[in-house]
Design an enzyme around this catalytic site. Structure first.
Site, PDB file in Angstrom:
ATOM      1  N   ARG A   1      -9.270  -3.513   6.849  1.00 59.96           N
ATOM      2  CA  ARG A   1     -11.265  -4.208   5.711  1.00 59.96           C
ATOM      3  C   ARG A   1     -10.312  -5.199   5.855  1.00 59.96           C
ATOM      4  O   ARG A   1     -11.227  -6.152   5.577  1.00 59.96           O
ATOM      5  CB  ARG A   1     -10.167  -2.744   4.489  1.00 59.96           C
ATOM      6  CG  ARG A   1     -10.710  -1.636   4.870  1.00 59.96           C
ATOM      7  CD  ARG A   1     -10.730  -0.741   3.536  1.00 59.96           C
ATOM      8  NE  ARG A   1      -9.336  -0.791   3.391  1.00 59.96           N
ATOM      9  CZ  ARG A   1      -8.822  -0.208   1.847  1.00 59.96           C
ATOM     10  NH1 ARG A   1      -9.534   0.893   1.162  1.00 59.96           N
ATOM     11  NH2 ARG A   1      -7.460  -0.678   0.953  1.00 59.96           N
TER      12      ARG A   1
ATOM     13  N   HIS B   1       0.881  -1.646  -0.094  1.00 55.37           N
ATOM     14  CA  HIS B   1       0.226  -0.229   0.220  1.00 55.37           C
ATOM     15  C   HIS B   1       0.548   1.270  -0.302  1.00 55.37           C
ATOM     16  O   HIS B   1       2.017   1.349   0.382  1.00 55.37           O
ATOM     17  CB  HIS B   1      -0.928   0.387   1.266  1.00 55.37           C
ATOM     18  CG  HIS B   1      -2.352   1.239   0.783  1.00 55.37           C
ATOM     19  ND1 HIS B   1      -1.780   2.426   1.442  1.00 55.37           N
ATOM     20  CD2 HIS B   1      -3.760   0.795   0.612  1.00 55.37           C
ATOM     21  CE1 HIS B   1      -2.912   2.768   1.459  1.00 55.37           C
ATOM     22  NE2 HIS B   1      -3.819   1.868   0.812  1.00 55.37           N
TER      23      HIS B   1
ATOM     24  N   ASP C   1      -8.352  -5.819  -1.328  1.00 59.63           N
ATOM     25  CA  ASP C   1      -8.864  -6.435  -2.175  1.00 59.63           C
ATOM     26  C   ASP C   1      -7.462  -7.843  -1.856  1.00 59.63           C
ATOM     27  O   ASP C   1      -8.641  -8.832  -3.045  1.00 59.63           O
ATOM     28  CB  ASP C   1      -7.567  -5.605  -3.120  1.00 59.63           C
ATOM     29  CG  ASP C   1      -8.405  -4.507  -3.749  1.00 59.63           C
ATOM     30  OD1 ASP C   1      -9.425  -4.651  -3.388  1.00 59.63           O
ATOM     31  OD2 ASP C   1      -7.331  -3.597  -3.888  1.00 59.63           O
TER      32      ASP C   1
END
Ligand SMILES: CC(C)(COP(=O)(O)OP(=O)(O)OC[C@H]1O[C@@H](n2cnc3c(N)ncnc32)[C@H](O)[C@@H]1OP(=O)(O)O)[C@@H](O)C(=O)NCCC(=O)NCCS
Length: 440
Positions: A327, A318, A373
């Site tokens: 998340r 990231h 993701d």
């Protein structure tokens, strides 16, 4: 005015006054210096934007108006019988800045249900595209087609006071968000379900209706949608989809055009498309090993092979985060509760056990931990939503909540057109020569 709109306007007026005073008194304060490397390398770490809806901490992850994801899962209103937050409540929180009551969230839900009718010409535009067209391209084309409905564009054309911009941007925002699930579900059913469309059910909440229109009526899938559409909604202002929406909006392009810009950015593999790439990568690993339950050792070898081939390990890394993305953790918790024996989910968890150490050992990847993701595709697959090309559209429907709430704030606060300064390498060489001369 509706009371959500009233509450937002009240908050925005207070905030605008406060910001004016801040700029008057402290406008010359330096936030930080900018290095040459930052100018060349994606402006990483340069603080140059104000986005009110959420703030990202490198270690802790995202906070929406000060609330972490676990806090949101606890405090936001739920659907009857459900335990995941309603994204309608998150939208209210991002827009108004206060945790909504059940009634507030249901009011947003009812408003969106009322405004959800999609004009037929939008479906005609989708139908004009070859069926092979990527779902994100179909999604972007449909959003652009919907622009014909923009109240902001019409009002601007007819002539409005700049103090009224926020009003029309708010109206467009509510209508656009209301229509996105229908558009997305239409693309899904067109591309993967022989064009057998399912009519909306106005009695359902925004996420459940979306699930229903895609053809998924399992209650726990509806819960997954509520969670999914909540956690993907916003990630402060500098990510590609948020920044693109904000940038294009700053030219007073209406919310449809601005959001379409955000979505073309979300369609990039280093941003939102990574969720489909994760599933592809796992499927390729299964195929190459001829084994759908690879051991951690086999997974580790495959990761090393991916890196050796000069490819990224999707779902990891990231630009800002430096720890496991909350998340990812929220989805892992959901999977533990609903589907912990799923094979691909087990693989996702095994990757999580071995990937960080390998990525860290390269010495160059700044964040070896999983992002959002890395988990989402495996959950969707579990419920039968196996068409990974579609995953970024789901992300996009959710991202609308954050970037459009932000756009309302941009116009309510009277933010100007965004126009940073750029330089050339010629300029840089001259600048270095002159600063060296001055120092000698
Ligand atoms: C998200 C991402 C684009 C951030 O990029 P970034 O801020 O430039 O990341 P870093 O500063 O850590 O990159 C330093 C180097 O490590 C590499 N790197 C970063 N993450 C990597 C990963 N998951 N796999 C392999 N290499 C990676 C970069 O490509 C870069 O290589 P280079 O110096 O040869 O160009 C990047 O981590 C990535 O490509 N991840 C995979 C795609 C993904 O999951 N995207 C979704 C993000 S929510």
């Amino acid at each position: 005015m509706g009371y959500v709109k009233d509450s937002f306007k009240l908050k925005a007026d207070e905030q605008a006054k406060e910001i004016k005073a801040l700029i008057d008194q402290h406008g010359n304060k330096k936030l930080e210096d900018v290095t040459l490397a930052q100018a060349y390398q994606g402006m990483r770490g340069i603080t140059g934007l104000v986005t009110e809806t959420s703030l990202l901490d490198a270690n802790e992850g995202i906070r929406f108006r000060g609330y972490s994801i676990p806090e949101l899962r606890e405090r936001l209103p739920k659907a009857e019988g459900g335990s995941e937050p309603l994204p309608e409540g998150l939208f209210y929180l991002m827009l108004v800045g206060e945790v909504p009551t059940q009634e507030h969230a249901e009011h947003v839900s009812a408003t969106w249900a009322r405004r959800s009718h999609v004009p037929n010409y939008v479906f005609d535009v989708i139908e004009a595209l070859p069926i092979a067209t990527h779902p994100m391209t179909q999604f972007c084309a449909a959003i652009i087609a919907l622009q014909n409905e923009s109240k902001f564009a019409k009002a601007y054309h007819d002539g409005i006071n700049k103090k009224e911009y926020w009003n029309y941007v708010y109206e467009d925002t509510m209508t656009l968000i209301a229509r996105l699930p229908r558009v997305a579900a239409y693309i899904y059913r067109r591309k993967y379900k022989n064009g057998e469309h399912i009519q909306p059910d106005g009695m359902l909440d925004w996420s459940a209706n979306f699930a229903h229109m895609m053809g998924y009526n399992d209650e726990s899938f509806k819960e997954l949608m509520r969670l999914y559409l909540t956690i993907h909604a916003d990630h402060e202002g500098g990510n590609v989809s948020a920044h693109a929406t904000h940038l294009v909006g700053s030219a007073l392009s209406d919310p449809y055009l601005s959001f379409a810009a955000g979505m073309t950015g979300l369609a990039g593999p280093l941003h939102g498309l990574a969720n489909q790439e994760v599933i592809r990568w796992i499927d390729e690993m299964y195929a190459e090993l001829d084994n759908n339950s690879p051991s951690k050792e086999q997974i580790a070898e495959y990761i090393k092979k991916t890196l050796l081939a000069g490819k990224v390990v999707p779902g990891y890394g990231h630009a800002v985060l430096r720890k496991t993305d909350p998340r990812f953790t929220a989805q892992m918790e959901f999977a533990k509760k609903h589907c912990s024996d799923d094979n691909m989910i087990q693989t996702v968890w095994n990757i999580y056990e071995v990937a960080p150490a390998i990525l860290e050992s390269t010495g160059k990847i700044k964040n070896p931990w999983p992002n959002v993701d890395a988990h989402s595709g495996a959950l969707l697959k579990h419920y039968g939503l196996v068409e990974e090309d579609f995953y970024t559209v789901l992300f996009g429907v959710s991202r609308a909540l954050g970037v459009l709430a932000s756009l309302c704030w941009d116009r309510a606060l009277g933010f100007p057109i965004e126009r940073p300064k750029s330089i050339t390498t010629e300029w840089v060489k001259k600048f270095i020569k002159e600063s060296e001369k001055a120092a000698s």
